[in-house]
Design a protein around this motif. Structure first.
Motif, short mmCIF file in Angstrom:
data_model
loop_
_atom_site.label_atom_id
_atom_site.label_comp_id
_atom_site.label_asym_id
_atom_site.label_seq_id
_atom_site.Cartn_x
_atom_site.Cartn_y
_atom_site.Cartn_z
N GLU A 258 -51.72 6.58 30.58
CA GLU A 258 -53.28 6.92 31.24
C GLU A 258 -53.12 8.18 31.94
O GLU A 258 -53.79 9.51 31.73
CB GLU A 258 -53.87 5.99 32.33
N ASP A 259 -52.04 8.29 32.97
CA ASP A 259 -51.11 9.79 33.20
C ASP A 259 -50.91 10.59 33.05
O ASP A 259 -51.17 11.51 32.73
CB ASP A 259 -50.11 8.90 34.41
N LEU A 260 -50.24 9.80 31.62
CA LEU A 260 -49.26 10.78 30.31
C LEU A 260 -51.00 11.23 29.47
O LEU A 260 -51.09 13.33 29.32
CB LEU A 260 -47.93 10.49 29.47
N VAL A 261 -51.65 10.43 29.37
CA VAL A 261 -52.97 10.94 28.28
C VAL A 261 -53.33 12.23 29.46
O VAL A 261 -54.19 13.43 28.92
CB VAL A 261 -54.16 10.16 28.55
N LEU A 262 -54.05 12.38 30.62
CA LEU A 262 -54.26 13.17 31.34
C LEU A 262 -53.40 14.54 31.91
O LEU A 262 -54.02 15.79 30.99
CB LEU A 262 -54.85 12.71 32.72
N ARG A 263 -52.77 14.17 32.32
CA ARG A 263 -51.30 14.75 32.61
C ARG A 263 -51.25 15.94 31.45
O ARG A 263 -51.29 17.18 31.22
CB ARG A 263 -50.42 14.65 33.08
N SER A 264 -50.49 15.33 30.31
CA SER A 264 -50.02 16.47 28.91
C SER A 264 -51.45 17.30 28.24
O SER A 264 -51.30 18.71 28.63
CB SER A 264 -50.04 15.46 27.76
N ALA A 265 -52.86 16.70 28.59
CA ALA A 265 -54.05 17.61 28.27
C ALA A 265 -54.21 18.87 29.18
O ALA A 265 -55.41 19.77 28.71
CB ALA A 265 -55.34 16.82 28.50
N THR A 266 -53.72 18.70 30.37
CA THR A 266 -54.01 19.85 31.06
C THR A 266 -53.64 20.88 31.50
O THR A 266 -54.07 21.67 32.65
CB THR A 266 -54.64 19.09 33.04
N GLY A 267 -52.12 20.44 31.27
CA GLY A 267 -51.03 21.39 31.10
C GLY A 267 -49.89 20.53 32.76
O GLY A 267 -49.26 21.81 32.67
N GLU A 268 -50.74 19.83 33.52
CA GLU A 268 -49.93 19.34 34.73
C GLU A 268 -48.57 18.78 34.22
O GLU A 268 -47.44 19.06 34.70
CB GLU A 268 -50.25 17.96 35.15
N SER A 269 -48.04 18.11 32.87
CA SER A 269 -46.95 18.04 32.14
C SER A 269 -46.62 18.54 31.01
O SER A 269 -47.50 18.36 30.43
CB SER A 269 -46.98 16.32 31.89
N VAL A 270 -45.30 19.10 30.09
CA VAL A 270 -45.38 19.13 29.86
C VAL A 270 -43.88 19.67 29.11
O VAL A 270 -42.79 18.75 30.04
CB VAL A 270 -45.02 20.78 30.07
N PRO A 271 -43.77 19.78 27.34
CA PRO A 271 -42.63 19.76 26.39
C PRO A 271 -41.58 20.51 27.76
O PRO A 271 -41.97 21.22 27.17
CB PRO A 271 -43.07 19.45 25.09
N VAL A 272 -40.30 20.31 27.19
CA VAL A 272 -39.44 20.01 27.76
C VAL A 272 -38.04 19.96 26.58
O VAL A 272 -38.05 19.38 26.74
CB VAL A 272 -38.71 20.66 29.33
N TYR A 273 -37.20 21.46 25.98
CA TYR A 273 -36.15 20.74 25.61
C TYR A 273 -34.82 21.42 25.86
O TYR A 273 -34.81 22.17 26.38
CB TYR A 273 -35.93 21.42 24.30
N VAL A 274 -34.14 20.06 26.06
CA VAL A 274 -32.84 20.75 26.77
C VAL A 274 -31.61 20.45 25.92
O VAL A 274 -31.37 19.27 25.73
CB VAL A 274 -32.44 19.52 28.23
N PRO A 275 -30.57 21.36 25.46
CA PRO A 275 -30.11 21.41 24.38
C PRO A 275 -28.55 20.80 24.98
O PRO A 275 -28.46 20.43 26.07
CB PRO A 275 -29.71 22.90 24.37
N SER A 276 -27.71 19.64 24.13
CA SER A 276 -26.80 19.06 24.62
C SER A 276 -25.48 19.67 25.32
O SER A 276 -25.44 20.97 24.38
CB SER A 276 -26.31 18.51 22.98
#
Length: 420
Positions: A258-276
């Motif tokens: 439920e936290d991720l549903v809300l935070r991902s839609a509001t931009g509070e949580s975002v994806p990031v890619y960290v190269p190896s």
């Protein structure tokens, strides 16, 4: 599974264990035979036994003599193998019920938070369908992909790129630590729960795919190990790395679906890619707080976008054993060329992190300049606002020099002075 197949279009026999497939003058042959079945003639590839008018175990069992090509996994190798259609895995009733319950839970959660949500949304001219798309108040769209059975890395990448090109941030959900989608796109892993528990709202914890940024100064008093020194040494530099909530210091609260549903839609949580940084893995995809991503980008002084082209890992490289073709039909023989279990991909390990070097010792007539990046990292590591930072009067390293509970010397220098 077999190491040979008949190409009905060209009328040729293909040896899957040879680098050129036995046809050096057809450079596009590998791409052609590994294309999705939906994009080619389903009867393009034929069981060799069926073609030679010998017994095809699949056809005699009421199934298809036609085949598709995939990568096997045998003793650490990744050979090409031919298997009979239909595809080897169809969602079980349990998986289908879990899939449906999770999708409905995502949509229902979004509705309770006042977010727009829609199930089964066509993407990219109906080339793919998102299980659910949740739209935030600022128009941010997150496409939830519930994937509880195996899907090839190429399919994960293709569908993710389709989503991004159409303004949707993909969010893949898995229940298996060995799922091939892990770190191929933004993802989250949940427990393997009965569908009734999912539907009834039982706590659904994000076990993998969500991390927090930890920044610390590498001194003897630090609770964390040095990222660059072997053993128990301390380099005095500032380290930054990503940790799952349970491995944070102190431990963070777990993130629920439920936290991720809300935070991902509001931009509070975002994806990031960290190269190896040196391993055989292409990189790490993760969900993080927007504040953590901003600090990370400032520390490493770069913004790494999500990959838009497939990045091949060591484990993806095809191996060719250069064997003779076995022309017997092996359909249903589980002991013949059975694939090894897929190794876990969600290991909850740190990413390798990033290290800021120690500040140089100043010359007597010079003063050390603190760059904005060093100031931001030190502020996070020391837990104080940037304006309270200064240089230790002894070693000239950054410390909490001003404000409440400040001091002229860092802990290391104070310990040295007190020991004299």
């Amino acid at each position: 599974m077999a190491n040979g197949v008949w190409h009905t279009g060209y009328g040729i026999e293909i040896n899957l264990s040879l680098p050129d497939l036995g046809h050096p003058y057809r450079p596009d042959l590998l791409r052609e035979i590994t294309a999705r079945v939906s994009e080619r003639d389903p009867q393009l590839l034929e069981c060799l036994a069926h073609h030679d008018n010998r017994e095809c175990l699949s056809e005699s069992g009421g199934k298809s003599p036609w085949m598709f090509i995939r990568r096997g996994r045998v003793g650490g190798r990744r050979p090409l193998v031919a298997s009979h259609l239909p595809l080897t895995h169809k969602a079980t009733p349990q998986e289908s019920a879990q899939h449906k319950a999770t999708k409905e839970r995502v949509v229902a959660t979004a509705g309770r938070y006042g977010l727009d949500a829609e199930a089964e949304v066509p993407v990219a001219n109906r080339r793919s369908v998102s299980d659910a798309v949740v739209t935030g108040p600022a128009g941010l769209r997150v496409g939830w992909e519930i994937q509880y059975h195996h899907l090839s890395p190429s399919s994960v990448h293709r569908r993710s790129v389709n989503a991004v090109e159409n303004g949707i941030t993909p969010l893949w959900v898995a229940k298996d630590r060995a799922a091939s989608l892990i770190d191929r796109a933004p993802w989250a892993r949940v427990d393997d729960m009965p569908w009734r528990d999912i539907a009834d709202g039982k706590e659904m914890v994000i076990r993998g795919g969500y991390r927090h940024l930890e920044v610390w100064r590498c001194v003897p008093s630090s609770e964390r190990h040095c990222l660059v020194s072997e053993g128990a040494g301390h380099c005095g530099a500032i380290h930054a790395d990503w940790f799952v909530p349970a491995l944070c210091l102190p431990e963070r609260k777990p993130v629920l679906i439920e936290d991720l549903v809300l935070r991902s839609a509001t931009g509070e949580s975002v994806p990031v890619y960290v190269p190896s940084r040196g391993s055989g893995r292409a990189g790490r995809h993760m969900w993080v707080s927007a504040a953590d991503r901003a600090l990370w980008e400032e520390i490493v002084d770069e913004k790494t976008p999500l990959p838009t082209t497939p990045v091949e890992e060591d484990d993806d490289v095809i191996t060719f054993a250069e064997q003779e073709i076995d022309r017997s039909c092996r359909a249903g023989e589980t002991s013949w060329f059975a694939s090894d279990a897929r190794p876990p991909r969600d290991l909850a390990q740190p990413t390798g992190g990033f290290t800021l070097p120690r500040l140089p010792a100043p010359r007597p007539s010079d003063s050390t300049r603190i760059t904005p990046v060093e100031r931001a990292a030190a502020s996070a590591a020391l837990g104080c606002p940037p304006w309270e930072l200064g240089l230790c009067a002894g070693c000239r390293q950054m410390m909490r020099r001003y404000g409440p509970n400040a001091a002229m010397y860092c802990n290391v220098c104070r310990a040295t002075l007190n020991g004299r």
